[in-house]
Design an enzyme around this catalytic site. Structure first.
Site, PDB file in Angstrom:
ATOM      1  N   PRO A   1       1.014  -1.238   0.044  1.00 51.53           N
ATOM      2  CA  PRO A   1      -0.025  -0.117   0.100  1.00 51.53           C
ATOM      3  C   PRO A   1       0.753   1.374  -0.259  1.00 51.53           C
ATOM      4  CG  PRO A   1      -0.876  -1.610   1.674  1.00 51.53           C
ATOM      5  CD  PRO A   1       0.731  -2.247   1.200  1.00 51.53           C
ATOM      6  N   GLY A   2       0.308   2.272  -0.634  1.00 48.75           N
ATOM      7  CA  GLY A   2       0.966   3.546  -0.591  1.00 48.75           C
ATOM      8  C   GLY A   2       2.191   3.601  -1.651  1.00 48.75           C
ATOM      9  N   THR A   3       2.598   2.596  -2.575  1.00 45.10           N
ATOM     10  CA  THR A   3       3.689   2.664  -3.452  1.00 45.10           C
ATOM     11  C   THR A   3       3.394   3.563  -4.652  1.00 45.10           C
ATOM     12  OG1 THR A   3       3.200   0.629  -4.233  1.00 45.10           O
ATOM     13  CG2 THR A   3       4.863   0.732  -2.812  1.00 45.10           C
TER      14      THR A   3
ATOM     15  N   HIS B   1      19.272  -1.396  24.882  1.00 45.53           N
ATOM     16  CA  HIS B   1      19.236  -1.706  23.395  1.00 45.53           C
ATOM     17  C   HIS B   1      20.348  -0.736  22.925  1.00 45.53           C
ATOM     18  CE1 HIS B   1      15.403  -3.554  23.431  1.00 45.53           C
ATOM     19  NE2 HIS B   1      14.564  -2.592  23.867  1.00 45.53           N
TER      20      HIS B   1
ATOM     21  N   LYS C   1       0.460   2.680  -7.066  1.00 42.87           N
ATOM     22  CA  LYS C   1      -0.206   1.993  -8.065  1.00 42.87           C
ATOM     23  C   LYS C   1      -1.359   2.830  -8.881  1.00 42.87           C
ATOM     24  CE  LYS C   1      -0.953  -1.236  -5.261  1.00 42.87           C
ATOM     25  NZ  LYS C   1      -0.438  -0.802  -3.982  1.00 42.87           N
TER      26      LYS C   1
ATOM     27  N   HIS D   1      16.481   0.522  30.172  1.00 40.19           N
ATOM     28  CA  HIS D   1      16.054  -0.149  29.231  1.00 40.19           C
ATOM     29  C   HIS D   1      16.309   0.184  27.572  1.00 40.19           C
ATOM     30  CE1 HIS D   1      12.927  -3.037  27.447  1.00 40.19           C
ATOM     31  NE2 HIS D   1      12.893  -2.404  26.600  1.00 40.19           N
ATOM     32  N   GLU D   2      16.129   1.536  27.579  1.00 39.80           N
ATOM     33  CA  GLU D   2      16.616   1.989  26.162  1.00 39.80           C
ATOM     34  C   GLU D   2      18.062   2.004  26.220  1.00 39.80           C
ATOM     35  OE1 GLU D   2      14.260   2.438  24.001  1.00 39.80           O
ATOM     36  OE2 GLU D   2      12.681   1.991  25.246  1.00 39.80           O
TER      37      GLU D   2
END
Length: 690
Positions: free
Chosen positions: A248-250, A473, A252, A469-470
């Site tokens: 979707p959103g490309t 990561h 077409k 926590h971050e």
């Protein structure tokens, strides 16, 4: 993929050749106007009401000419000409007036009779009291009148109201009006929009950025229609159809609009859902009518958007209906596209993002000869799309568009258009005169992560947990070789997330096992940091665990990346497994897959904890910096941990390659010197020996 902001609306009222259509709403307006005119012309003289005292005064002055009792409930009083000329009675209708010759004369006064048995004695006694002789007495006349118009209206009003409600409901059910599309009788007609020379689409391929391969395929179809002899003289045939497939959103549908603007032939546009109706047989009838119109206007193009609404594979409908309307419509569509009849000059374009559920008979050559894949844009295509969408936006000087393209991996054309619009709105919200680079970065964060929620109440302990926590990561991703480059980390809540880390993944077409394992390790780095620092875990890792679990099952079940399961894939690209009730493997294999998935996740979790144990000082320093600033960038991690491991390894490889290149170059130079020294001696000695 994108388009220009200048749009044209086809079929404007001022277009030449547009014929006005009759609308049945005028019928209802005429009826209502007739009622109003009737009331104006036939009820304009309002008769005044008389009281008992007024009747006594009229009798005393001998002003009454006659009395008429109508239907025993109302008395009409007619005055003499002398009384009207005396000036005692003003604003009264003239004798015999008030009807344009269509009604009886209007009375001058009316009197509501309470009891009919007392009215005539009252009139006679009043006249005798006024001195009337027997010859002068006025006796009431009794008449019975019927209002035929009111009776007819009473009988017709309810049926007319029911008919109007029925017409209105049928309009809503068929999606159109009787005046605009034929009402209930047009339910089987095609609803395709027709774009021709009168309603031309002012959009061409120059307004479409990126997707050069897809544009080349579609432009060739346009060339078929413009120059058919160029291909037919060599024995070739014009393709019957092309199917646009992509996420979707490309772009077409936008590509189809560009075809409509470039082809200069009639263009029929319709959605797949327009064929599906609650009435049996309507879908097939609309397909027949669409192709009938297309054949009459050939050469032309028929574009069916979201064809999966009607082209779903037969026999796999979730309704399990023996006579499904959708299947009947699909059968008619298959027959019209490539059946016993011919469709000379009619090219079918269709678009879908669910090609896996389409019927195989629809996809075969002869119906859709070409399948054009419209994928997500790459780096260069994103830059071209940004160039188109940034045309109407006032940018700061020396704005770097390539920087935006690098910041938006995986974005579709619709996403890029949204980024540009959000950036302009953010700049306007801040009362800026131009849109700056930071506005675009804020727009990207807004779209990816959601709106900032700085007012969300978070306790100090929770905020500390989120920070570690971050930081977990960020630390693991920075120190693993195949992890995606980190852009920034924040502990400001966005959307439903309490914190987030932004990465810029490499634009690669294939992914190795090492890259997947590193991604899983840094995804689990947040939970690993919580366990190592606080000795307990929280629910904050829900999205991380979901992502890791899906990746692990994909590695084992789809990609064949497990030694114990082997090079086996249970992935079904046809989509038929969605309707199956059994798994494509045994229970024993399912247990093996579960064990392998658990082992892969546990190994990745241990890797994340080992990396954090070795860098606890850097983790703590990074978390405290997060608590202080709330947002940190890759430069901050570089100060704490140094260069990324991937960057260090890349630099070392480049040094080794330069050394090898230099060494090999030196060897080649020595060999060249030796050859240069040896060859002349051999050449000179040759002739001497002779």
């Amino acid at each position: 993929m994108t388009q220009n902001t200048n749009k044209s609306s086809p079929g404007k009222p001022g277009d030449k050749g547009a014929k006005p259509k009759f609308n049945t709403n005028w019928i209802f307006a005429i009826i209502a106007l007739s009622f109003i005119l009737f009331q104006v012309f036939f009820s304009r003289n309002v008769t005044e009401k008389a009281t008992t005292n007024m009747i006594k005064d009229m009798i005393a002055r001998h002003d009454i000419e006659k009395l008429v009792v109508v239907n025993k409930d109302q008395a009409e009083i007619y005055l003499t000409r002398d009384a009207l000329n005396s000036g005692r009675y003003e604003n009264l209708p003239k004798p015999g007036g008030g009807g344009m010759g269509l009604q009886v004369p209007k009375p001058h006064y009316t009197y509501n009779i309470g009891d009919i048995s007392n009215f005539e004695p009252f009139i006679i006694e009043t006249q005798k009291s006024a001195g009337y002789s027997e010859n002068e007495l006025i006796y009431p006349e009794y008449v019975t009148r019927k209002n035929y118009f009111a009776d007819i209206l009473g009988w017709l009003l309810l049926p007319a109201l029911l008919i109007m409600v029925w017409i209105f409901m049928m309009r809503r059910m068929t999606g159109g009006g009787a005046g605009g599309a034929g009402g209930i009788f047009s339910v089987g007609k095609s609803r395709a929009q027709i774009f021709d020379k009168d309603t031309h689409v002012k959009l061409n391929f120059n307004d479409v950025a990126g997707l050069e391969e897809a544009k080349t395929e579609v432009m060739e179809i346009v060339d078929f229609l413009k120059n058919p002899k160029k291909y037919t003289q060599l024995g070739g045939k014009i393709p019957k159809g092309a199917l646009l497939i992509g996420p979707p959103g490309t772009g077409k549908t936008l590509l189809a609009k560009a075809v409509a603007g470039e082809a200069n032939v009639p263009f029929f546009s319709i959605s797949g859902s327009d064929f599906v109706e609650m009435f049996v047989g309507v879908g097939a009838s609309r397909v027949r009518d669409l192709f009938k119109q297309a054949k009459e206007k050939a050469p032309c193009i028929v574009f069916i958007d979201e064809i999966d609404a009607v082209g779903r594979a037969r026999g796999k409908n979730v309704n399990f209906s023996a006579n499904d309307e959708r299947e009947n419509t699909l059968n008619q569509l298959l027959t019209e596209m490539d059946g016993f009849g011919t469709n000379v000059g009619v090219i079918i374009l269709a678009a879908t993002n669910r090609a896996d559920i389409l019927d195989r008979a629809l996809l075969r050559a002869g119906r859709f000869d070409r399948q054009i894949h419209v994928e997500l844009p790459d780096l260069n295509e994103r830059e071209a799309i940004f160039q188109v969408h940034l045309r109407p936006i006032k940018l700061e000087q020396n704005f770097d568009v390539s920087f935006l393209a690098k910041q938006t991996p995986g974005f579709s054309g619709a996403d890029i258009a949204n980024v540009c619009n959000e950036a302009a709105l953010i700049a306007a919200r801040k009362n800026k005169t131009v849109v700056e680079k930071q506005d675009f970065l804020d727009a990207i964060d807004r779209i990816v992560g959601g709106l900032e929620r700085k007012s969300k109440i978070i306790s100090i302990e929770e905020k500390r947990t989120i920070a570690y926590h971050e930081a977990g990561h960020a630390t693991v991703s920075w120190l693993l070789e195949h992890a995606s480059p980190l852009l920034k980390v924040t502990i400001i809540p966005r959307g439903r997330a309490l914190g987030a880390a932004w990465y810029l993944p490499e634009e690669r077409q294939i992914t190795t096992t090492e890259q997947l394992l590193d991604e899983m390790a840094y995804s689990l780095g947040g939970r690993a940091a919580e366990e190592l620092v606080f000795g307990k875990i929280s629910t904050g890792a829900l999205s991380d665990l979901e992502k890791v679990t899906k990746q692990a099952y994909a590695m084992v079940s789809y990609f064949g990346m497990s030694d114990k399961v082997g090079n086996i894939s249970f992935y079904d690209s046809s989509g038929q497994s969605d309707y199956g009730f059994t798994k494509p493997y045994s229970e024993k294999t399912a247990e093996l897959i579960d064990r392998e998935v658990k082992e892969i996740i546990e190994q990745s979790y241990e890797r994340a904890k080992n990396v954090l144990r070795e860098n606890m000082k850097g983790l703590s320093k990074l978390a405290e910096l997060l608590l202080e600033q709330e947002v940190i960038f890759s430069e901050d991690l570089k100060k704490i941990f140094g260069k990324r491991k991937a960057d260090r390894i890349r630099e070392e490889k480049e040094k080794e390659n330069r050394k090898k290149a230099k060494a090999s170059k030196g060897t080649e130079t020595e060999e060249a010197d030796l050859n240069a020294a040896g060859n002349p001696e051999e050449i000179t000695e040759g002739p001497g020996e002779k």
